[in-house]
Scaffold this active site. Structure first.
Site, mmCIF file in Angstrom:
data_model
loop_
_atom_site.group_PDB
_atom_site.id
_atom_site.type_symbol
_atom_site.label_atom_id
_atom_site.label_comp_id
_atom_site.label_asym_id
_atom_site.label_seq_id
_atom_site.Cartn_x
_atom_site.Cartn_y
_atom_site.Cartn_z
ATOM 1 N N THR A 36 18.069 -6.094 -2.241
ATOM 2 C CA THR A 36 17.706 -6.126 -1.534
ATOM 3 C C THR A 36 16.231 -4.635 -1.507
ATOM 4 O OG1 THR A 36 18.844 -4.006 -1.348
ATOM 5 C CG2 THR A 36 19.587 -5.967 -0.760
ATOM 6 N N ASP A 59 22.853 -13.280 -4.761
ATOM 7 C CA ASP A 59 23.059 -12.592 -3.624
ATOM 8 C C ASP A 59 24.836 -12.654 -4.019
ATOM 9 O OD1 ASP A 59 24.609 -11.727 -1.469
ATOM 10 O OD2 ASP A 59 22.519 -11.952 -0.596
ATOM 11 N N THR A 125 33.708 4.482 -2.038
ATOM 12 C CA THR A 125 33.635 5.499 -1.743
ATOM 13 C C THR A 125 34.262 7.295 -1.481
ATOM 14 O OG1 THR A 125 31.873 7.734 -0.146
ATOM 15 C CG2 THR A 125 32.254 5.160 0.277
ATOM 16 N N ASP A 126 34.360 8.375 -1.382
ATOM 17 C CA ASP A 126 35.289 9.382 -0.432
ATOM 18 C C ASP A 126 34.932 9.256 0.866
ATOM 19 O OD1 ASP A 126 32.471 10.486 -0.425
ATOM 20 O OD2 ASP A 126 33.320 12.655 -0.984
ATOM 21 N N GLU A 127 34.034 8.292 1.412
ATOM 22 C CA GLU A 127 33.875 8.515 2.787
ATOM 23 C C GLU A 127 35.260 8.136 3.595
ATOM 24 O OE1 GLU A 127 29.871 7.708 5.089
ATOM 25 O OE2 GLU A 127 28.888 8.830 3.130
ATOM 26 N N TYR A 153 28.892 1.921 8.134
ATOM 27 C CA TYR A 153 29.071 1.823 6.735
ATOM 28 C C TYR A 153 30.154 2.440 5.668
ATOM 29 C CZ TYR A 153 29.156 3.185 1.255
ATOM 30 O OH TYR A 153 28.717 4.312 0.787
ATOM 31 N N LYS A 157 33.522 0.026 3.785
ATOM 32 C CA LYS A 157 33.938 0.867 2.491
ATOM 33 C C LYS A 157 35.513 0.294 2.353
ATOM 34 C CE LYS A 157 31.590 1.371 -0.818
ATOM 35 N NZ LYS A 157 31.425 0.378 -2.178
HETATM 36 P P1 NAD Z 1 21.391 1.815 -3.945
HETATM 37 O O1 NAD Z 1 21.644 0.671 -2.430
HETATM 38 O O2 NAD Z 1 20.519 2.208 -4.171
HETATM 39 O O3 NAD Z 1 21.554 0.411 -4.405
HETATM 40 C C1 NAD Z 1 22.551 -1.000 -4.118
HETATM 41 C C2 NAD Z 1 22.280 -2.235 -4.138
HETATM 42 O O4 NAD Z 1 22.610 -3.548 -4.066
HETATM 43 C C3 NAD Z 1 20.627 -2.897 -4.848
HETATM 44 O O5 NAD Z 1 20.379 -2.918 -5.606
HETATM 45 C C4 NAD Z 1 20.888 -3.589 -3.728
HETATM 46 O O6 NAD Z 1 19.480 -4.866 -4.365
HETATM 47 C C5 NAD Z 1 22.303 -4.298 -4.594
HETATM 48 N N1 NAD Z 1 22.365 -4.898 -3.231
HETATM 49 C C6 NAD Z 1 23.355 -4.693 -1.794
HETATM 50 N N2 NAD Z 1 23.101 -6.217 -1.279
HETATM 51 C C7 NAD Z 1 23.712 -7.312 -2.205
HETATM 52 C C8 NAD Z 1 24.143 -8.435 -2.328
HETATM 53 N N3 NAD Z 1 24.632 -8.829 -1.037
HETATM 54 N N4 NAD Z 1 23.771 -9.180 -2.882
HETATM 55 C C9 NAD Z 1 23.900 -8.310 -4.431
HETATM 56 N N5 NAD Z 1 23.664 -7.271 -4.435
HETATM 57 C C10 NAD Z 1 23.159 -6.752 -3.775
HETATM 58 O O7 NAD Z 1 23.262 2.272 -3.234
HETATM 59 P P2 NAD Z 1 23.727 3.105 -4.395
HETATM 60 O O8 NAD Z 1 23.670 4.554 -4.175
HETATM 61 O O9 NAD Z 1 23.378 2.709 -5.537
HETATM 62 O O10 NAD Z 1 25.769 2.748 -4.307
HETATM 63 C C11 NAD Z 1 26.382 2.292 -5.235
HETATM 64 C C12 NAD Z 1 27.597 1.667 -4.991
HETATM 65 O O11 NAD Z 1 28.113 3.162 -4.872
HETATM 66 C C13 NAD Z 1 27.587 1.127 -3.887
HETATM 67 O O12 NAD Z 1 28.996 0.434 -3.069
HETATM 68 C C14 NAD Z 1 27.779 2.479 -2.410
HETATM 69 O O13 NAD Z 1 28.934 2.280 -1.902
HETATM 70 C C15 NAD Z 1 28.258 3.515 -3.765
HETATM 71 N N6 NAD Z 1 28.647 4.895 -3.853
HETATM 72 C C16 NAD Z 1 27.956 5.362 -3.618
HETATM 73 C C17 NAD Z 1 27.265 6.863 -3.392
HETATM 74 C C18 NAD Z 1 26.012 8.039 -3.813
HETATM 75 O O14 NAD Z 1 25.925 8.603 -3.403
HETATM 76 N N7 NAD Z 1 25.118 6.799 -3.805
HETATM 77 C C19 NAD Z 1 28.446 7.451 -3.707
HETATM 78 C C20 NAD Z 1 29.659 6.713 -4.090
HETATM 79 C C21 NAD Z 1 30.082 5.499 -4.052
HETATM 80 O O1 DAU Z 2 29.920 11.063 -0.149
HETATM 81 C C1 DAU Z 2 28.988 9.297 -0.554
HETATM 82 C C2 DAU Z 2 27.860 8.506 0.491
HETATM 83 O O2 DAU Z 2 27.548 9.248 -0.082
HETATM 84 C C3 DAU Z 2 27.924 7.314 -0.267
HETATM 85 O O3 DAU Z 2 29.332 6.701 0.260
HETATM 86 C C4 DAU Z 2 26.451 6.995 0.517
HETATM 87 O O4 DAU Z 2 26.471 5.557 0.197
HETATM 88 C C5 DAU Z 2 25.950 8.243 0.194
HETATM 89 O O5 DAU Z 2 24.524 7.387 1.203
HETATM 90 C C6 DAU Z 2 25.918 8.990 1.087
HETATM 91 O O6 DAU Z 2 26.012 9.230 2.155
HETATM 92 P P1 DAU Z 2 25.848 9.820 3.273
HETATM 93 O O7 DAU Z 2 25.607 9.293 4.670
HETATM 94 O O8 DAU Z 2 26.690 12.061 3.188
HETATM 95 O O9 DAU Z 2 24.208 10.197 2.080
HETATM 96 P P2 DAU Z 2 22.873 11.251 3.332
HETATM 97 O O10 DAU Z 2 21.983 11.283 1.604
HETATM 98 O O11 DAU Z 2 22.286 9.816 3.748
HETATM 99 O O12 DAU Z 2 23.296 12.194 3.829
HETATM 100 C C7 DAU Z 2 23.633 13.421 3.320
HETATM 101 C C8 DAU Z 2 23.770 14.168 4.394
HETATM 102 O O13 DAU Z 2 22.412 15.059 4.211
HETATM 103 C C9 DAU Z 2 24.275 14.280 5.694
HETATM 104 O O14 DAU Z 2 25.263 14.992 6.113
HETATM 105 C C10 DAU Z 2 23.255 13.722 6.670
HETATM 106 C C11 DAU Z 2 22.031 14.692 5.911
HETATM 107 N N1 DAU Z 2 20.774 13.736 6.353
HETATM 108 C C12 DAU Z 2 20.793 13.061 5.665
HETATM 109 C C13 DAU Z 2 18.796 13.165 5.563
HETATM 110 C C14 DAU Z 2 18.570 11.336 5.301
HETATM 111 C C15 DAU Z 2 19.805 14.795 6.584
HETATM 112 O O15 DAU Z 2 19.818 15.935 7.648
HETATM 113 N N2 DAU Z 2 18.574 14.791 6.835
HETATM 114 C C16 DAU Z 2 18.225 13.461 6.433
HETATM 115 O O16 DAU Z 2 16.992 13.002 6.624
#
Ligand code: NAD
Ligand code: DAU
Length: 339
Positions: A36, A59, A125-127, A153, A157
């Site tokens: 994506t 996918d 995720t903790d969300e 989102y 999850k």
């Molecule tokens: P990301 O958005 O960077 O990566 C997601 C990946 O999934 C991408 O490579 C995308 O191409 C692929 N993807 C999306 N839809 C797909 C589909 N239908 N089929 C196959 N591939 C697909 O996300 P991330 O931040 O690396 O998060 C990865 C996982 O960890 C997610 O499940 C997210 O909920 C979880 N998570 C993320 C965080 C965080 O802080 N980023 C924290 C806790 C949990």
């Molecule tokens: O807690 C785990 C989650 O953390 C994961 O499950 C999600 O995939 C990951 O995206 C992340 O979610 P958040 O919403 O916490 O992350 P984000 O980086 O989008 O935002 C972090 C905090 O910063 C949130 O309180 C919103 C704020 N923010 C974010 C953006 C993009 C801003 O203030 N300005 C911004 O432009």
């Protein structure tokens, strides 16, 4: 051992692939990703030359493709990272979040049942615990808390987690779930707070902080998340949920100010913008269970991790500069102009 990593061209999945190829050089790792907007083949460059690694474009909701892959590869372990992961995008357009995050998980679990996968690990995720008040620093997310959700989102999850536990109870699928706090580190798409702020600070552009910036997130360096998942798939108990977090709570404003200090830019770049709808106030993980049962502790302190992360974005400008052309510009315009 053969491991399927879905979503491995994204931020955490790619870091997990590098971690596994390094830690277990005899394992075979297959990445399934449909690429994506945030999946990026460039990210996987370091793994492509490894004979133990294979990339498959597809996918996770494509049942025929997924079943064929499972039949051919006979996976021992599946680690499901594939997801739509950005809260702001889910507020704009929930549909694809439900499809990928819930139905994709169902397809992967159906294939895991059919082909006798030994462990299905869901990256959660903790969300899914909702949020905590800012004035109760004594409260933390524990695994036994009821699930709730603030955004499409987190609802998707939470639904996936419920489905995973249902497949365990009903069909005996050997599952584990991890629920991690906010990750940061190399290869994070610059729509999330830390890489977005690094990119804008380097370009002397405004740093858009939602609301008052007092919202708190519990930051974990991505490699520590990868280490935890590796421990869970090897030694975690089937049917169990493990919270992952390193007691590293920071307000968004503190994070942004740290970035500005480290790149030598003025705080006058901070611009307060309209708040996120339904914005969760505070996330804070209690990691006592994974520490007690598996001996996991994070290795990287925030001060070191954020320095390494900023350095990575400085050293790898071509990786993110390519991303922020085209579709990203349209997204940025839509989300931040008139906010
Ligand atoms: P990301 O958005 O960077 O990566 C997601 C990946 O999934 C991408 O490579 C995308 O191409 C692929 N993807 C999306 N839809 C797909 C589909 N239908 N089929 C196959 N591939 C697909 O996300 P991330 O931040 O690396 O998060 C990865 C996982 O960890 C997610 O499940 C997210 O909920 C979880 N998570 C993320 C965080 C965080 O802080 N980023 C924290 C806790 C949990
Ligand atoms: O807690 C785990 C989650 O953390 C994961 O499950 C999600 O995939 C990951 O995206 C992340 O979610 P958040 O919403 O916490 O992350 P984000 O980086 O989008 O935002 C972090 C905090 O910063 C949130 O309180 C919103 C704020 N923010 C974010 C953006 C993009 C801003 O203030 N300005 C911004 O432009």
């Amino acid at each position: 051992m053969k491991v399927l990593v879905t979503g491995g061209a994204g931020f955490i999945g790619s870091n997990f692939i590098f971690y596994m190829l390094d830690k277990h050089p005899d394992y075979d790792v297959v990445c399934l990703d449909c690429l994506t907007y945030c999946g990026n083949m460039k990210t996987l460059d370091p793994a492509m030359a490894n004979d133990h690694f294979k990339f498959v474009k597809g996918d996770v909701t494509d049942r025929e493709l997924v079943f064929k892959l499972f039949e051919e590869e006979k996976f021992d372990v599946v680690v499901n990272f594939a997801a739509e992961s950005h809260v702001d995008r889910s507020i704009e357009d929930p549909g694809v979040f439900l499809r990928t995050n819930i139905l994709g998980t169902q397809v992967l679990m159906d294939a895991s049942r059919e082909y006798g996968v030994g462990r299905f690990h869901q990256v959660g995720t903790d969300e899914v615990y909702g949020d905590l008040p800012l004035d109760r620093p004594d409260l933390f997310f524990t695994e036994d808390m009821p699930l709730t959700a603030s955004s499409p989102y987190s609802a998707s999850k939470a639904s996936a987690d419920l489905l995973v536990m249902a497949y365990h109870r009903t069909y005996g699928l050997p599952v584990t779930i991890s629920r991690c706090s906010n990750n940061y580190g190399p290869y994070q798409f610059p729509e999330k707070l830390i890489p977005l702020m690094i990119k804008n600070a380097l370009a002397d552009e405004p740093l858009p902080v939602y609301g008052t910036g007092e919202n708190v997130r519990d930051w974990l360096y991505v490699e520590d998340h990868c280490k935890a998942i590796d421990m869970i798939i090897h030694d975690g108990k089937v049917g169990e949920v493990y919270n992952i977090g390193g007691h590293n709570e920071k307000s968004n404003l503190d994070v942004v100010k740290t970035i500005l200090r480290q790149v030598g830019k003025p705080e006058s770049l901070i611009t307060f913008v309209g708040d996120r709808k339904g914005h969760d106030l505070r996330y804070a993980i209690d990691p006592a269970k994974i520490h007690a049962e598996l001996g996991w502790l994070p290795d990287t302190k925030f001060d070191d991790g954020i320095r390494q992360t900023i350095q990575w974005y400085l050293d790898n400008r071509s990786w993110w500069e390519e991303i922020i052309s085209g579709e990203y510009q349209e997204y940025y315009e839509k989300m931040y102009s008139n906010r």
